[in-house]
Write a protein that holds these residues in place. Structure first.
Motif, PDB file in Angstrom:
ATOM      1  N   LEU A  62       0.869  -1.225   0.107  1.00 29.31           N
ATOM      2  CA  LEU A  62       0.119   0.101  -0.038  1.00 29.31           C
ATOM      3  C   LEU A  62       0.894   1.238   0.102  1.00 29.31           C
ATOM      4  O   LEU A  62       0.600   2.411  -0.637  1.00 29.31           O
ATOM      5  N   ALA A  63       1.879   1.240   0.787  1.00 27.84           N
ATOM      6  CA  ALA A  63       2.774   2.439   0.711  1.00 27.84           C
ATOM      7  C   ALA A  63       3.571   2.481  -0.537  1.00 27.84           C
ATOM      8  O   ALA A  63       3.606   3.641  -0.983  1.00 27.84           O
ATOM      9  N   VAL A  64       3.984   1.593  -1.330  1.00 23.77           N
ATOM     10  CA  VAL A  64       4.596   1.686  -2.551  1.00 23.77           C
ATOM     11  C   VAL A  64       3.442   2.099  -3.687  1.00 23.77           C
ATOM     12  O   VAL A  64       3.827   3.125  -4.259  1.00 23.77           O
ATOM     13  N   LEU A 121       6.294  -0.247  10.072  1.00 25.02           N
ATOM     14  CA  LEU A 121       7.323  -0.359  11.122  1.00 25.02           C
ATOM     15  C   LEU A 121       6.940  -0.695  12.464  1.00 25.02           C
ATOM     16  O   LEU A 121       7.548  -1.192  13.338  1.00 25.02           O
ATOM     17  N   ARG A 122       5.502  -0.366  12.590  1.00 23.70           N
ATOM     18  CA  ARG A 122       4.652  -0.435  13.986  1.00 23.70           C
ATOM     19  C   ARG A 122       4.774  -2.154  13.883  1.00 23.70           C
ATOM     20  O   ARG A 122       5.175  -2.600  14.932  1.00 23.70           O
ATOM     21  N   SER A 174      11.720   6.957   4.272  1.00 23.00           N
ATOM     22  CA  SER A 174      12.832   8.035   3.972  1.00 23.00           C
ATOM     23  C   SER A 174      12.680   8.974   2.701  1.00 23.00           C
ATOM     24  O   SER A 174      12.374  10.071   2.822  1.00 23.00           O
ATOM     25  N   ARG A 175      12.032   8.182   1.748  1.00 26.21           N
ATOM     26  CA  ARG A 175      11.993   8.681   0.539  1.00 26.21           C
ATOM     27  C   ARG A 175      10.682   9.661   0.459  1.00 26.21           C
ATOM     28  O   ARG A 175      10.431  10.791   0.036  1.00 26.21           O
ATOM     29  N   VAL A 176       9.473   9.076   1.139  1.00 28.52           N
ATOM     30  CA  VAL A 176       8.560  10.034   1.204  1.00 28.52           C
ATOM     31  C   VAL A 176       8.410  11.103   2.135  1.00 28.52           C
ATOM     32  O   VAL A 176       7.800  12.075   1.792  1.00 28.52           O
ATOM     33  N   ALA A 235       3.647   7.702   3.969  1.00 25.43           N
ATOM     34  CA  ALA A 235       4.019   7.740   5.145  1.00 25.43           C
ATOM     35  C   ALA A 235       3.570   7.167   6.144  1.00 25.43           C
ATOM     36  O   ALA A 235       3.935   6.180   7.011  1.00 25.43           O
ATOM     37  N   ARG A 236       2.130   7.159   6.096  1.00 24.37           N
ATOM     38  CA  ARG A 236       1.359   6.527   7.248  1.00 24.37           C
ATOM     39  C   ARG A 236       1.435   4.981   7.086  1.00 24.37           C
ATOM     40  O   ARG A 236       1.399   4.287   7.855  1.00 24.37           O
TER      41      ARG A 236
END
Length: 358
Positions: A43-45, A64-65, A78-80, A57-58
């Motif tokens: 989803l982030a990608v 990471l959580r 880092s990128r976003v 970012a969310r």
């Protein structure tokens, strides 16, 4: 281990650049399984590729959580964050990725990208970015992005030879990369011995392979503007020829002035000289240029204020030259006035308009 069919479908959609559909597939899955870290990464990608950096970012934070210290999530975050202008947080994420995976080239690549993102960053940051890029190349000499990072970092730290070497290697490993093609063309066209016509040809050829490159379009406009500025020198040469014909440059060594009006044969001869100046100096060269350069010359005259000024100055100077040489004057006062008018108008801006945009 079997792959969840929902995640497999989302991954296949992303491989086909169908990121909106991928999001639609992942949303209900995450509603039922909010601790699926791989789904959060997908989803982030998807959000990142669509330019939706806040949701990206969310999603990376959620991953990471679930998987604290996941290097891939740290690099993505880092990128976003960098795209969102949150440079300190982006740097912290990239540094954490390097700390957790110092043997992974992509960690060093991410850190280098963050540190060179701003030209106003302290020189120490740019040096650190250069060291990180060199480490990325050492760990993965076969990766085009590693050489890309080294190229950018070398430019930031004024290591032009290293930048050129890295650019050549980047282009060798990824010959279809439009950014690398554009940078290589720009480097070649910006050489000290490259004329405006040659630079325009290079940029036009480069645009054939990378038509969306803003760098190449800007370079082509700059080279075209240099060509248009050069037309004033042709006009000034014609003005000088007209002045010589009517003896406006009499000196103490040759004080004799020819009788006016100047014979028709002399006037026709000077007209032929002017035609030759423009024929070989402009029209012949123009006819041999690439079609893209020809079209850009016309386009820049329409949209560039300083380009129009340069062309208008050349036209004015030519008008003065023609009036001096073709009218059968019986007195030199008017030709002298025309000569100075034709000279002053272009010279008034030639000293500083080279720094103007076309």
């Amino acid at each position: 281990m079997s792959v969840n069919p929902v995640l497999a479908r989302a991954g296949a959609l992303q491989a086909a650049d169908r990121f909106e559909e991928s999001k639609a597939v992942l949303a209900p899955h995450l509603a039922g399984e909010p601790d699926d870290d791989w789904a959060w990464q997908l989803l982030a990608v998807a959000h990142e590729r669509l330019g939706e950096y806040e949701p990206a970012a969310r999603a990376a934070t959620e991953m990471l959580r679930i998987s604290p210290g996941h290097v891939g999530a740290l690099i993505l975050l880092s990128r976003v964050l960098l795209c969102l202008g949150r440079q300190p947080e982006a740097r912290a994420a990239a540094e954490e990725a390097v700390r957790r995976a110092p043997d992974k080239w992509s960690s060093h690549y991410a850190l280098s990208g963050v540190l060179i993102a701003h030209a106003t960053a302290p020189p120490a940051d740019h040096e650190q970015a250069y060291d990180a890029a060199r480490e990325a190349v050492r760990l993965a000499p076969h990766e085009p992005d590693a050489h890309k990072a080294l190229c950018f970092a070398a430019v930031r730290t004024q290591r032009q030879d290293v930048a050129k070497q890295a650019l050549v290697e980047w282009l060798r490993l990824d010959p279809s990369n439009e950014t690398a093609q554009a940078m290589y063309t720009d480097a070649m066209a910006g050489g000290p011995d490259v004329t405006a016509a040659q630079a325009a040809e290079m940029y036009s050829a480069g645009l054939a392979g990378a038509p969306q490159s803003a760098m190449l379009r800007s370079g082509l406009d700059e080279a075209t503007y240099r060509l248009l500025r050069g037309t004033r020198w042709l006009a000034l040469a014609c003005l000088a020829a007209a002045g010589v014909m009517i003896d406006l440059f009499a000196t103490s060594k040759d004080p004799t002035l020819r009788e006016l009006p100047v014979p028709l044969g002399n006037r026709v001869w000077v007209l032929m000289v002017m035609a030759a100046v423009w024929g070989f100096g402009a029209l012949f060269r123009y006819s041999r240029m690439r079609r893209g350069v020809q079209l850009n010359i016309r386009s820049l005259v329409r949209r560039g204020r300083w380009s129009r000024i340069a062309v208008a100055q050349a036209a004015w100077t030519m008008l003065c030259a023609l009036l001096i040489s073709q009218v059968p004057w019986t007195d030199r006062s008017m030709p002298e006035a025309l000569f100075w008018a034709g000279l002053v108008v272009p010279v008034s801006t030639m000293l500083y308009d080279r720094r103007k945009a076309g």
